[in-house]
Write an enzyme that holds these catalytic residues in place. Structure first.
Site, mmCIF file in Angstrom:
data_model
loop_
_atom_site.group_PDB
_atom_site.id
_atom_site.type_symbol
_atom_site.label_atom_id
_atom_site.label_comp_id
_atom_site.label_asym_id
_atom_site.label_seq_id
_atom_site.Cartn_x
_atom_site.Cartn_y
_atom_site.Cartn_z
ATOM 1 N N ASN A 11 -1.056 -5.860 6.844
ATOM 2 C CA ASN A 11 -2.448 -5.482 7.130
ATOM 3 C C ASN A 11 -3.326 -6.306 6.199
ATOM 4 O O ASN A 11 -3.372 -6.042 5.001
ATOM 5 C CB ASN A 11 -2.620 -3.978 6.876
ATOM 6 C CG ASN A 11 -4.076 -3.540 6.998
ATOM 7 O OD1 ASN A 11 -4.932 -4.310 7.437
ATOM 8 N ND2 ASN A 11 -4.352 -2.304 6.604
ATOM 9 N N TRP A 12 -3.991 -7.286 6.775
ATOM 10 C CA TRP A 12 -4.795 -8.202 5.944
ATOM 11 C C TRP A 12 -6.133 -7.589 5.529
ATOM 12 O O TRP A 12 -6.872 -8.179 4.758
ATOM 13 C CB TRP A 12 -5.042 -9.510 6.687
ATOM 14 C CG TRP A 12 -3.810 -10.348 6.900
ATOM 15 C CD1 TRP A 12 -2.511 -10.023 6.577
ATOM 16 C CD2 TRP A 12 -3.751 -11.661 7.482
ATOM 17 N NE1 TRP A 12 -1.668 -11.052 6.919
ATOM 18 C CE2 TRP A 12 -2.401 -12.076 7.479
ATOM 19 C CE3 TRP A 12 -4.717 -12.528 8.009
ATOM 20 C CZ2 TRP A 12 -1.995 -13.314 7.973
ATOM 21 C CZ3 TRP A 12 -4.314 -13.760 8.509
ATOM 22 C CH2 TRP A 12 -2.960 -14.145 8.483
ATOM 23 N N LYS A 13 -6.457 -6.428 6.082
ATOM 24 C CA LYS A 13 -7.741 -5.758 5.796
ATOM 25 C C LYS A 13 -8.888 -6.763 5.994
ATOM 26 O O LYS A 13 -8.813 -7.592 6.888
ATOM 27 C CB LYS A 13 -7.706 -5.147 4.389
ATOM 28 C CG LYS A 13 -6.477 -4.234 4.213
ATOM 29 C CD LYS A 13 -6.520 -3.341 3.025
ATOM 30 C CE LYS A 13 -5.262 -2.477 2.997
ATOM 31 N NZ LYS A 13 -5.254 -1.474 1.934
ATOM 32 N N HIS A 100 -5.999 4.338 9.785
ATOM 33 C CA HIS A 100 -5.814 3.915 8.392
ATOM 34 C C HIS A 100 -6.704 4.760 7.488
ATOM 35 O O HIS A 100 -7.817 5.126 7.867
ATOM 36 C CB HIS A 100 -6.153 2.425 8.234
ATOM 37 C CG HIS A 100 -5.678 1.888 6.921
ATOM 38 N ND1 HIS A 100 -6.397 2.056 5.762
ATOM 39 C CD2 HIS A 100 -4.542 1.234 6.579
ATOM 40 C CE1 HIS A 100 -5.706 1.516 4.760
ATOM 41 N NE2 HIS A 100 -4.585 1.010 5.224
ATOM 42 N N GLU A 102 -8.472 4.013 5.078
ATOM 43 C CA GLU A 102 -9.803 3.430 4.823
ATOM 44 C C GLU A 102 -10.753 3.735 5.970
ATOM 45 O O GLU A 102 -11.950 3.951 5.766
ATOM 46 C CB GLU A 102 -9.660 1.920 4.554
ATOM 47 C CG GLU A 102 -9.035 1.687 3.177
ATOM 48 C CD GLU A 102 -8.179 0.434 3.049
ATOM 49 O OE1 GLU A 102 -8.283 -0.474 3.886
ATOM 50 O OE2 GLU A 102 -7.381 0.375 2.079
ATOM 51 N N GLU A 172 1.340 6.492 4.680
ATOM 52 C CA GLU A 172 0.680 5.795 3.581
ATOM 53 C C GLU A 172 -0.012 6.815 2.677
ATOM 54 O O GLU A 172 -1.145 7.230 2.968
ATOM 55 C CB GLU A 172 -0.370 4.813 4.123
ATOM 56 C CG GLU A 172 0.194 3.724 4.988
ATOM 57 C CD GLU A 172 -0.670 2.461 4.968
ATOM 58 O OE1 GLU A 172 -0.125 1.394 4.683
ATOM 59 O OE2 GLU A 172 -1.886 2.548 5.210
ATOM 60 N N GLY A 178 -3.185 0.190 -2.723
ATOM 61 C CA GLY A 178 -3.957 -0.739 -3.550
ATOM 62 C C GLY A 178 -4.013 -0.349 -5.018
ATOM 63 O O GLY A 178 -4.817 -0.885 -5.782
ATOM 64 N N SER A 218 1.375 -0.099 -1.836
ATOM 65 C CA SER A 218 1.897 -0.923 -2.931
ATOM 66 C C SER A 218 3.348 -1.368 -2.719
ATOM 67 O O SER A 218 4.132 -1.389 -3.657
ATOM 68 C CB SER A 218 1.730 -0.201 -4.276
ATOM 69 O OG SER A 218 0.354 0.045 -4.539
ATOM 70 N N GLY A 239 -0.217 -4.211 2.399
ATOM 71 C CA GLY A 239 -1.600 -4.657 2.223
ATOM 72 C C GLY A 239 -1.655 -5.898 1.347
ATOM 73 O O GLY A 239 -1.435 -7.020 1.793
ATOM 74 N N GLY A 240 -1.917 -5.693 0.070
ATOM 75 C CA GLY A 240 -2.128 -6.803 -0.871
ATOM 76 C C GLY A 240 -1.049 -7.880 -0.815
ATOM 77 O O GLY A 240 -1.371 -9.084 -0.764
HETATM 78 P P1 13P Z 1 -1.393 -2.093 -0.474
HETATM 79 O O1 13P Z 1 -0.056 -2.683 -0.066
HETATM 80 O O2 13P Z 1 -2.348 -3.125 -0.972
HETATM 81 O O3 13P Z 1 -1.232 -0.926 -1.384
HETATM 82 O O4 13P Z 1 -2.068 -1.531 0.877
HETATM 83 C C1 13P Z 1 -1.349 -0.696 1.693
HETATM 84 C C2 13P Z 1 -2.092 -0.511 2.963
HETATM 85 O O5 13P Z 1 -3.146 0.097 3.011
HETATM 86 C C3 13P Z 1 -1.523 -1.099 4.184
HETATM 87 O O6 13P Z 1 -2.158 -0.630 5.323
#
Ligand code: 13P
Length: 255
Positions: A11-13, A100, A102, A172, A178, A218, A239-240
């Protein structure tokens, strides 16, 4: 891990414009673009909608799937700011994330809306990743399981058994996103086993046995192997670390 094919999704956000995004996708395709041919794992990239088509084009010829980070329920219409499942497919995408944390927290998306998005995406043929997860306060109050159950039951309302074959659940925990703070493998496994049990109650045991449940929060090269060794963890939503080709390729090559 039963017979479930692992799914590693990035997920590149809200990161990457076209040039950098295509470079990242091409690096991932070079590193693991044929990984699906092993038969035991799939790779999905979810870039921002503005570069979905460009990223899909840059990995064409590989086995990498591309998807959106959110999707509307309708094929088209007066929905300012939204993208439709038809548009995702037209851009070369096969999948979409919904629910998600977010979206839930920053954009006030509720379970009813997430249910509409999920069902709309399914109706238009997409593979749907449904995210659920508890906040730190909810965990500390001992409410993790009821929160997960409520999110699942509401999001999956009206989804058919046949459609469930195209639903992937992503657990999640909000406090692990994050933050560099991963759920322990035991915490993750407990939550995943619980989620599978709820899916079995809503549908039936055989459906739950086939449903893929990803862990997100993470996930890094250093913790992916122990997470993936858990019986009910069928993949990762990253994510990251998905923004770093080397890290992401290592995650895809979990052992
Ligand atoms: P991180 O891997 O940066 O913690 O993010 C997880 C995430 O929200 C994937 O959708």
């Amino acid at each position: 891990m039963a017979t479930r094919k692992a799914l590693i999704a990035g997920n590149w956000k809200m990161y990457k414009t076209a040039r950098d995004g295509c470079q990242l996708a091409e690096a991932v395709a070079r590193g693991c673009g044929q990984v699906d041919q092993r038969g035991d794992r799939q790779v999905l990239l979810c870039p921002p909608a503005t570069i979905l088509a460009a990223v899909a084009a840059s990995v064409s010829g590989s086995t990498i799937l591309v998807g959106a980070q959110n999707v509307c329920w309708a094929g088209e219409g007066a929905f300012t700011g939204e993208i439709s499942p038809t548009m995702v497919r037209d851009a070369g995408g096969q999948a979409a994330i919904v629910g998600h944390s977010e979206r839930r927290q920053l954009f006030f998306e509720n379970d009813e809306l997430i249910n509409q998005r999920l069902r709309g995406g399914l109706a238009h043929g997409l593979l749907m990743l449904l995210c659920i997860g508890e906040t730190l306060a909810e965990r500390e109050e001992g409410r993790t399981f009821p929160i997960l159950e409520g999110q699942l039951r509401q999001a999956l309302a009206g989804v058919t058994t046949e459609e469930m074959a195209r639903v992937v659940v992503a657990y999640e925990p909000v406090w692990a996103i994050g933050t560099g703070k991963t759920a322990s493998k035991e915490q993750a496994q407990d939550a995943h086993a619980f989620v599978r049990g709820v899916v079995a109650e809503i549908f039936e045991k055989s459906v739950a046995a086939q449903t893929r449940i990803l862990y997100g929060g993470s996930v890094k090269p250093g913790n992916v192997d122990e997470l993936m060794a858990q019986e009910d963890i069928d993949g990762a939503l990253v994510g990251g670390a998905a923004l770093d080709p080397e890290a992401f390729i290592r995650i895809v090559n979990f052992r």
